[in-house]
Design an enzyme around this catalytic site. Structure first.
Site, mmCIF file in Angstrom:
data_model
loop_
_atom_site.group_PDB
_atom_site.id
_atom_site.type_symbol
_atom_site.label_atom_id
_atom_site.label_comp_id
_atom_site.label_asym_id
_atom_site.label_seq_id
_atom_site.Cartn_x
_atom_site.Cartn_y
_atom_site.Cartn_z
ATOM 1 N N ASP A 1 12.815 -0.880 12.899
ATOM 2 C CA ASP A 1 12.667 -0.753 11.443
ATOM 3 C C ASP A 1 13.431 -1.899 10.791
ATOM 4 O O ASP A 1 13.879 -2.821 11.480
ATOM 5 C CB ASP A 1 13.167 0.624 10.965
ATOM 6 C CG ASP A 1 12.385 1.124 9.750
ATOM 7 O OD1 ASP A 1 12.346 0.399 8.742
ATOM 8 O OD2 ASP A 1 11.811 2.231 9.816
ATOM 9 N N HIS B 1 8.330 -2.611 7.441
ATOM 10 C CA HIS B 1 9.486 -2.052 8.152
ATOM 11 C C HIS B 1 9.854 -2.940 9.334
ATOM 12 O O HIS B 1 10.173 -2.451 10.421
ATOM 13 C CB HIS B 1 9.212 -0.612 8.602
ATOM 14 C CG HIS B 1 9.286 0.381 7.473
ATOM 15 N ND1 HIS B 1 10.466 0.750 6.876
ATOM 16 C CD2 HIS B 1 8.308 1.066 6.809
ATOM 17 C CE1 HIS B 1 10.224 1.636 5.903
ATOM 18 N NE2 HIS B 1 8.925 1.833 5.836
ATOM 19 N N GLU C 1 4.337 2.038 4.217
ATOM 20 C CA GLU C 1 5.166 1.376 3.215
ATOM 21 C C GLU C 1 5.248 -0.141 3.417
ATOM 22 O O GLU C 1 6.318 -0.725 3.319
ATOM 23 C CB GLU C 1 6.576 1.997 3.219
ATOM 24 C CG GLU C 1 6.544 3.470 2.870
ATOM 25 C CD GLU C 1 7.906 4.155 2.965
ATOM 26 O OE1 GLU C 1 8.196 4.980 2.086
ATOM 27 O OE2 GLU C 1 8.654 3.890 3.915
HETATM 28 C C1 ACM Z 1 7.510 7.510 6.340
HETATM 29 O O1 ACM Z 1 8.233 8.468 6.075
HETATM 30 N N1 ACM Z 1 7.635 6.376 5.670
HETATM 31 C C2 ACM Z 1 6.516 7.580 7.387
#
Ligand code: ACM
Length: 558
Positions: free
Chosen positions: A202, A277, A340
């Protein structure tokens, strides 16, 4: 202000209706008079192929009892009857496979315990039920004294409702040692979960050794400091802890964890996040990014704007990473994130814009769809299946992808309607980083939200709007433990237990057999004693029936 103590008093604990405190509740339980008592130098009879399971059963029973057990393998199960001394028998019985490969039956008589499984996985689940039929002291690691190891006589027929019964763990925001990961897997096995979703990369860290790209861990595995307290928009006044944080798993560690899980019939699903991420990866190799600029490993929470470049060289890099990942994780599924992924840098990137033009794509979301499709076909060519968070639907779904629905249930519905498999992981029901009480002041700081035990229990992974055929695409569900505000293993335990037990029942037990009061009774009368013996710092279930939330909805997103 409601007094929490009064709330405790309003929770009346009834006895479990069949006085069998197994979680998740089995499909069918019939109690008979009497009990089988474990004793020293008892035989465990099995067939050669189940020998490892017999050894495992002994490993479960020996420490607390202090007893010796003798494992003998039989060529045919028919040699069992006629033995005068009590024994436990394990065997595969393919007739149980009508209920799926994980089905088992467990018969306890005064002199004999027999566990039959459709496959070895079924036998393993039967062993977990047997452990839960014993007094909770069985979970101690040293002789527990004069307990009297009685197992009630019972006939259990049991199989799972869903094939994907998952728990996730974020080891990026806070690194979790391998020993804890293995403890977590042990606990998953106890409650009959069969997928461990390991969130390995991440913005705040890269936690898996990749031999070809050592800087992913030597640089990307460490952040210089971490935000103190809650993330806020007031970044100018943010306070950091001046403490380097990080760590990673070597490939040997990973192989060990994967083998550990496999012995417990749990498939590990690794998650390697792309294209968003990915700030830790870009910090290690800035050429992977969309700006060419250097960036440090992220030191606070929230969503990063740093995104991988949609270039051939970045995709080749990620394919090389995935080649090593596939070598370490033999399971069918490889999770490539996809959530995201902020598109600001792609909007400003000549390379990304050129791609959109050349490929005649509609926009940046479609470019992410193209990126995911490239990775999807790479994985498919190696016999693997891509899993992604539901944003992978936004730019057009890749042909083979499995959708993990987290922004509610719509992603799962859309995937199932399109003929794709889906795993339900909606934040409102399965995000165990959310508060367990409406009275936030009484709880350790969490990311937001409000998810009490009874809400987890009430969740049905199959959306009512699906046709029966579409519903077959719902593989199951999964609980998430994101660790921005979960600094260490004990806090993971506090957030995950007992909500994980509630989810285990959602994913295993037929709807008609589900009953919150009965579940709560099993939890309060037996399960917390098991967790005590296992040194799991659960949140007291008595406190779980909570006052209504204060201050609105909380976060839907993490
Ligand atoms: C997430 O909680 N962004 C998958």
């Amino acid at each position: 202000m409601i007094n929490p103590l009064l709330l405790v008093l309003t929770v009346t604990i009834q006895a479990p209706t069949d006085s069998i405190a197994i979680i998740p509740r089995p499909v069918s339980v019939t109690r008979h008079p009497g009990s089988f008592v474990l004793r020293d130098r008892m035989n465990v009879l099995t067939t050669e192929d189940l020998r490892p399971l017999a050894d495992q059963l002994v490993a479960y029973l020996r420490p607390a009892t202090g007893y010796e057990f003798f494992v003998s393998t039989l060529t045919t199960p028919s040699q069992e009857p006629g033995r005068a001394t009590p024994f436990i028998a394990l065997r595969v019985d393919s007739s149980l496979a009508v209920h799926g490969p994980e089905a088992y039956s467990l018969t306890v008589n005064v002199g004999i315990v027999v566990i039959r499984g459709a496959t070895a996985a079924g036998v393993f689940h039967g062993i977990q039920s047997l452990r839960q039929l014993l007094p909770p002291e069985i979970f101690r690691k040293a002789p527990a004294g004069n307990v009297g190891w009685a197992i009630p006589c019972v006939t259990i027929d049991d199989w799972p409702r869903f094939g994907w019964r998952g728990m996730h763990l974020d080891v990026v925001r806070h690194f979790m040692p391998k020993e804890f990961v293995e403890k977590y897997i042990d606990l998953l096995a106890l409650y009959k979960f069969n997928r461990f979703h390991w969130h390995l990369t991440d913005d705040q860290g890269w936690r898996i050794e990749i031999k070809r790209y050592p800087k992913l861990t030597s640089v990307g595995g460490w952040r210089a400091q971490t935000l103190v307290g809650k993330q806020s928009d007031d970044t100018a006044h943010a306070v950091y802890d001046s403490t380097r944080h990080g760590g990673f798993y070597t490939q040997e560690d990973i192989r060990e964890v994967v083998a550990y899980a496999a012995r417990r019939f749990i498939t590990v699903v690794p998650e390697i996040e792309m294209p968003g991420h990915a700030q830790a990866a870009i910090s290690a190799y800035p050429e992977l990014g969309s700006t060419g600029q250097p960036v440090k490993v992220k030191e606070d929470w929230g969503v990063s704007e740093w995104i991988l470049s949609p270039s051939d060289s970045t995709i080749a890099f990620m394919e090389n990473v995935l080649t090593e990942v596939m070598d370490l994780f033999p399971g069918k599924w490889i999770h490539t994130g996809g959530d995201e992924a902020v598109k600001t840098q792609w909007k400003a990137s000549p390379l990304a814009q050129q791609r959109i033009k050349t490929l005649e794509l509609k926009n940046e979301d479609a470019l992410q769809g193209w990126f995911t499709a490239r990775v999807d076909s790479f994985l498919a060519a190696h016999g693997r299946t891509l899993v992604g968070w539901d944003e992978i639907l936004d730019g057009g779904l890749s042909p083979n992808a499995v959708v993990m629905s987290w922004r509610g249930i719509d992603g799962g519905i859309a995937a199932a309607r399109a003929g794709h498999d889906a795993v339900m992981a909606p934040g409102d029901y399965t995000y165990f980083d959310h508060y367990q009480s409406g009275d936030r002041d009484s709880e350790p700081t969490a990311i937001g939200g409000f998810l009490p035990l009874d809400s987890v229990y009430a969740y049905d992974p199959v959306p009512a709007s699906l046709t029966p055929d579409q519903a077959l695409h719902i593989l199951g569900g999964q609980g998430q433990v994101w660790t921005e505000y979960i600094p260490d293993p004990k806090r993971v335990e506090y957030m995950a237990f007992p909500r994980m037990e509630a989810l285990s029942e959602v994913l295993w037990t037929p709807r008609a057999r589900m009953d919150f009061a009965d579940f709560f009774a099993r939890l309060a009368t037996a399960d917390v004693a098991r967790l005590d013996a296992l040194d799991v710092r659960y949140r007291s279930p008595a406190l779980t029936v909570s006052p209504p939330r204060r201050g609105g909805q909380g976060h839907r997103n993490r």
